[in-house]
Design a protein around this motif. Structure first.
Motif, PDB file in Angstrom:
ATOM      1  N   PHE A 155      33.843  53.403  34.539  1.00 47.53           N
ATOM      2  CA  PHE A 155      34.703  53.994  33.525  1.00 47.53           C
ATOM      3  C   PHE A 155      34.617  53.351  32.144  1.00 47.53           C
ATOM      4  O   PHE A 155      34.966  53.984  31.156  1.00 47.53           O
ATOM      5  CB  PHE A 155      36.164  53.966  34.015  1.00 47.53           C
ATOM      6  CG  PHE A 155      36.339  54.679  35.319  1.00 47.53           C
ATOM      7  CD1 PHE A 155      36.276  56.060  35.379  1.00 47.53           C
ATOM      8  CD2 PHE A 155      36.524  53.969  36.495  1.00 47.53           C
ATOM      9  CE1 PHE A 155      36.418  56.732  36.583  1.00 47.53           C
ATOM     10  CE2 PHE A 155      36.675  54.628  37.702  1.00 47.53           C
ATOM     11  CZ  PHE A 155      36.619  56.018  37.753  1.00 47.53           C
ATOM     12  N   SER A 156      34.189  52.096  32.077  1.00 49.70           N
ATOM     13  CA  SER A 156      34.120  51.411  30.787  1.00 49.70           C
ATOM     14  C   SER A 156      33.152  50.235  30.877  1.00 49.70           C
ATOM     15  O   SER A 156      32.731  49.859  31.971  1.00 49.70           O
ATOM     16  CB  SER A 156      35.511  50.935  30.365  1.00 49.70           C
ATOM     17  OG  SER A 156      36.008  49.983  31.289  1.00 49.70           O
ATOM     18  N   PRO A 157      32.800  49.662  29.735  1.00 48.67           N
ATOM     19  CA  PRO A 157      31.897  48.504  29.752  1.00 48.67           C
ATOM     20  C   PRO A 157      32.506  47.354  30.562  1.00 48.67           C
ATOM     21  O   PRO A 157      33.727  47.268  30.726  1.00 48.67           O
ATOM     22  CB  PRO A 157      31.774  48.120  28.275  1.00 48.67           C
ATOM     23  CG  PRO A 157      32.177  49.328  27.518  1.00 48.67           C
ATOM     24  CD  PRO A 157      33.164  50.058  28.386  1.00 48.67           C
ATOM     25  N   PRO A 158      31.656  46.455  31.067  1.00 53.56           N
ATOM     26  CA  PRO A 158      32.151  45.344  31.882  1.00 53.56           C
ATOM     27  C   PRO A 158      33.209  44.503  31.169  1.00 53.56           C
ATOM     28  O   PRO A 158      33.133  44.297  29.964  1.00 53.56           O
ATOM     29  CB  PRO A 158      30.898  44.513  32.155  1.00 53.56           C
ATOM     30  CG  PRO A 158      29.759  45.445  31.936  1.00 53.56           C
ATOM     31  CD  PRO A 158      30.203  46.430  30.910  1.00 53.56           C
ATOM     32  N   ILE A 159      34.169  44.045  31.939  1.00 53.50           N
ATOM     33  CA  ILE A 159      35.193  43.121  31.444  1.00 53.50           C
ATOM     34  C   ILE A 159      34.768  41.726  31.883  1.00 53.50           C
ATOM     35  O   ILE A 159      34.556  41.476  33.074  1.00 53.50           O
ATOM     36  CB  ILE A 159      36.581  43.482  32.007  1.00 53.50           C
ATOM     37  CG1 ILE A 159      36.994  44.877  31.517  1.00 53.50           C
ATOM     38  CG2 ILE A 159      37.612  42.429  31.621  1.00 53.50           C
ATOM     39  CD1 ILE A 159      38.258  45.409  32.154  1.00 53.50           C
ATOM     40  N   ILE A 191      33.064  37.448  35.822  1.00 57.24           N
ATOM     41  CA  ILE A 191      33.100  36.038  36.248  1.00 57.24           C
ATOM     42  C   ILE A 191      33.665  35.930  37.657  1.00 57.24           C
ATOM     43  O   ILE A 191      33.109  35.213  38.511  1.00 57.24           O
ATOM     44  CB  ILE A 191      33.930  35.180  35.252  1.00 57.24           C
ATOM     45  CG1 ILE A 191      33.245  35.130  33.897  1.00 57.24           C
ATOM     46  CG2 ILE A 191      34.166  33.777  35.799  1.00 57.24           C
ATOM     47  CD1 ILE A 191      31.855  34.527  33.902  1.00 57.24           C
ATOM     48  N   LEU A 192      34.761  36.625  37.941  1.00 57.01           N
ATOM     49  CA  LEU A 192      35.334  36.601  39.296  1.00 57.01           C
ATOM     50  C   LEU A 192      34.351  37.184  40.311  1.00 57.01           C
ATOM     51  O   LEU A 192      34.220  36.656  41.424  1.00 57.01           O
ATOM     52  CB  LEU A 192      36.658  37.368  39.330  1.00 57.01           C
ATOM     53  CG  LEU A 192      37.829  36.702  38.608  1.00 57.01           C
ATOM     54  CD1 LEU A 192      39.007  37.658  38.513  1.00 57.01           C
ATOM     55  CD2 LEU A 192      38.225  35.408  39.291  1.00 57.01           C
ATOM     56  N   HIS A 193      33.662  38.250  39.935  1.00 55.45           N
ATOM     57  CA  HIS A 193      32.642  38.856  40.791  1.00 55.45           C
ATOM     58  C   HIS A 193      31.582  37.824  41.146  1.00 55.45           C
ATOM     59  O   HIS A 193      31.272  37.610  42.328  1.00 55.45           O
ATOM     60  CB  HIS A 193      32.033  40.044  40.049  1.00 55.45           C
ATOM     61  CG  HIS A 193      30.890  40.713  40.731  1.00 55.45           C
ATOM     62  ND1 HIS A 193      30.239  41.774  40.174  1.00 55.45           N
ATOM     63  CD2 HIS A 193      30.249  40.496  41.910  1.00 55.45           C
ATOM     64  CE1 HIS A 193      29.270  42.186  40.963  1.00 55.45           C
ATOM     65  NE2 HIS A 193      29.255  41.414  42.023  1.00 55.45           N
ATOM     66  N   PHE A 209      36.260  41.386  44.360  1.00 49.43           N
ATOM     67  CA  PHE A 209      36.077  41.396  42.907  1.00 49.43           C
ATOM     68  C   PHE A 209      34.777  42.099  42.503  1.00 49.43           C
ATOM     69  O   PHE A 209      34.730  42.748  41.457  1.00 49.43           O
ATOM     70  CB  PHE A 209      36.138  39.976  42.342  1.00 49.43           C
ATOM     71  CG  PHE A 209      37.500  39.370  42.461  1.00 49.43           C
ATOM     72  CD1 PHE A 209      38.548  39.823  41.666  1.00 49.43           C
ATOM     73  CD2 PHE A 209      37.749  38.372  43.390  1.00 49.43           C
ATOM     74  CE1 PHE A 209      39.820  39.287  41.788  1.00 49.43           C
ATOM     75  CE2 PHE A 209      39.012  37.824  43.516  1.00 49.43           C
ATOM     76  CZ  PHE A 209      40.051  38.281  42.716  1.00 49.43           C
ATOM     77  N   GLY A 210      33.747  41.993  43.329  1.00 46.27           N
ATOM     78  CA  GLY A 210      32.520  42.728  43.057  1.00 46.27           C
ATOM     79  C   GLY A 210      32.752  44.223  43.111  1.00 46.27           C
ATOM     80  O   GLY A 210      32.249  44.981  42.264  1.00 46.27           O
ATOM     81  N   THR A 211      33.538  44.653  44.081  1.00 44.28           N
ATOM     82  CA  THR A 211      33.854  46.074  44.203  1.00 44.28           C
ATOM     83  C   THR A 211      34.705  46.542  43.026  1.00 44.28           C
ATOM     84  O   THR A 211      34.440  47.592  42.430  1.00 44.28           O
ATOM     85  CB  THR A 211      34.577  46.344  45.537  1.00 44.28           C
ATOM     86  OG1 THR A 211      33.764  45.859  46.606  1.00 44.28           O
ATOM     87  CG2 THR A 211      34.845  47.821  45.732  1.00 44.28           C
ATOM     88  N   ILE A 212      35.705  45.753  42.678  1.00 46.03           N
ATOM     89  CA  ILE A 212      36.541  46.088  41.514  1.00 46.03           C
ATOM     90  C   ILE A 212      35.680  46.169  40.259  1.00 46.03           C
ATOM     91  O   ILE A 212      35.815  47.105  39.458  1.00 46.03           O
ATOM     92  CB  ILE A 212      37.677  45.060  41.342  1.00 46.03           C
ATOM     93  CG1 ILE A 212      38.690  45.189  42.485  1.00 46.03           C
ATOM     94  CG2 ILE A 212      38.355  45.211  39.977  1.00 46.03           C
ATOM     95  CD1 ILE A 212      39.685  44.050  42.564  1.00 46.03           C
TER      96      ILE A 212
END
Length: 188
Positions: free
Chosen positions: A139-143, A148-150, A129-132
């Protein structure tokens, strides 16, 4: 990497641990030397700092450079190391299962070696999840959900390793002795 390298040398190349004693300084030199070399680029470009709750390679000052250092200095080596560890331990596990299926009695140390495949699996689960998150951040602002999963999974590597270690037969026996007293294994 060092553990997988030693396991590969002992298991696949039939080298003894005594023969490897002379090579431990080389293993240390490679591991520590690589670590220092990977830390230098981000430090030299002043890209260490606060980043969303962590002190790490920041993207606030120089976004493209910080992102590049994150991948070059951490994520790319992480996934190469994870793949190498998984391959080594999976080969050992497969060979141990094959030997066991042929009816050969295996010492506990060899059985424990076959279980070590689960440590790199924990590593993969904890860092996926950190890598994702880091790839998505390019490409875009954090989701929020990915962040949270990271945070949740990356912080869980210790407990994941503890669970793997806690499920080994020798630890289970020791816990049984602590909880049920000595000779609990003999009473079953």
């Amino acid at each position: 990497v060092a553990v997988a390298l030693v396991v590969q040398m002992v298991w696949s190349k039939s080298r003894t641990l005594a023969q490897l004693d002379a090579d431990y300084w080389k293993i240390h030199a490679v591991v520590w030397g690589t670590t220092v070399l990977l830390a230098i680029p981000a430090a030299a470009s002043r890209n260490y700092g606060e980043t969303a709750g962590w002190c790490w390679i920041t993207v606030h000052r120089r976004e493209a450079l910080g992102t590049a250092w994150r991948f070059v200095c951490f994520y790319i080596p992480l996934w190469f190391i994870a793949a190498y560890n998984l391959r080594v331990f999976w080969v050992v596990r497969s060979q141990v299962k094959q030997i066991s299926a042929n009816g050969a009695a295996l010492p506990r140390s060899v059985q424990a070696l076959a279980r070590m495949v689960w440590y790199p699996v924990v590593l993969v689960i904890c860092y996926i999840f950190g890598t994702i998150n880091r790839i998505q951040n390019i490409f875009s602002p954090p989701i929020y959900e990915i962040v949270i999963l990271h945070a949740l999974f990356q912080s869980s590597q210790g407990i994941g390793n503890a669970i793997v270690y806690g499920t080994t037969p020798s630890v289970q026996e020791a816990l049984g002795e602590m909880v049920y007293g000595k000779n609990s294994a003999q009473q079953k």
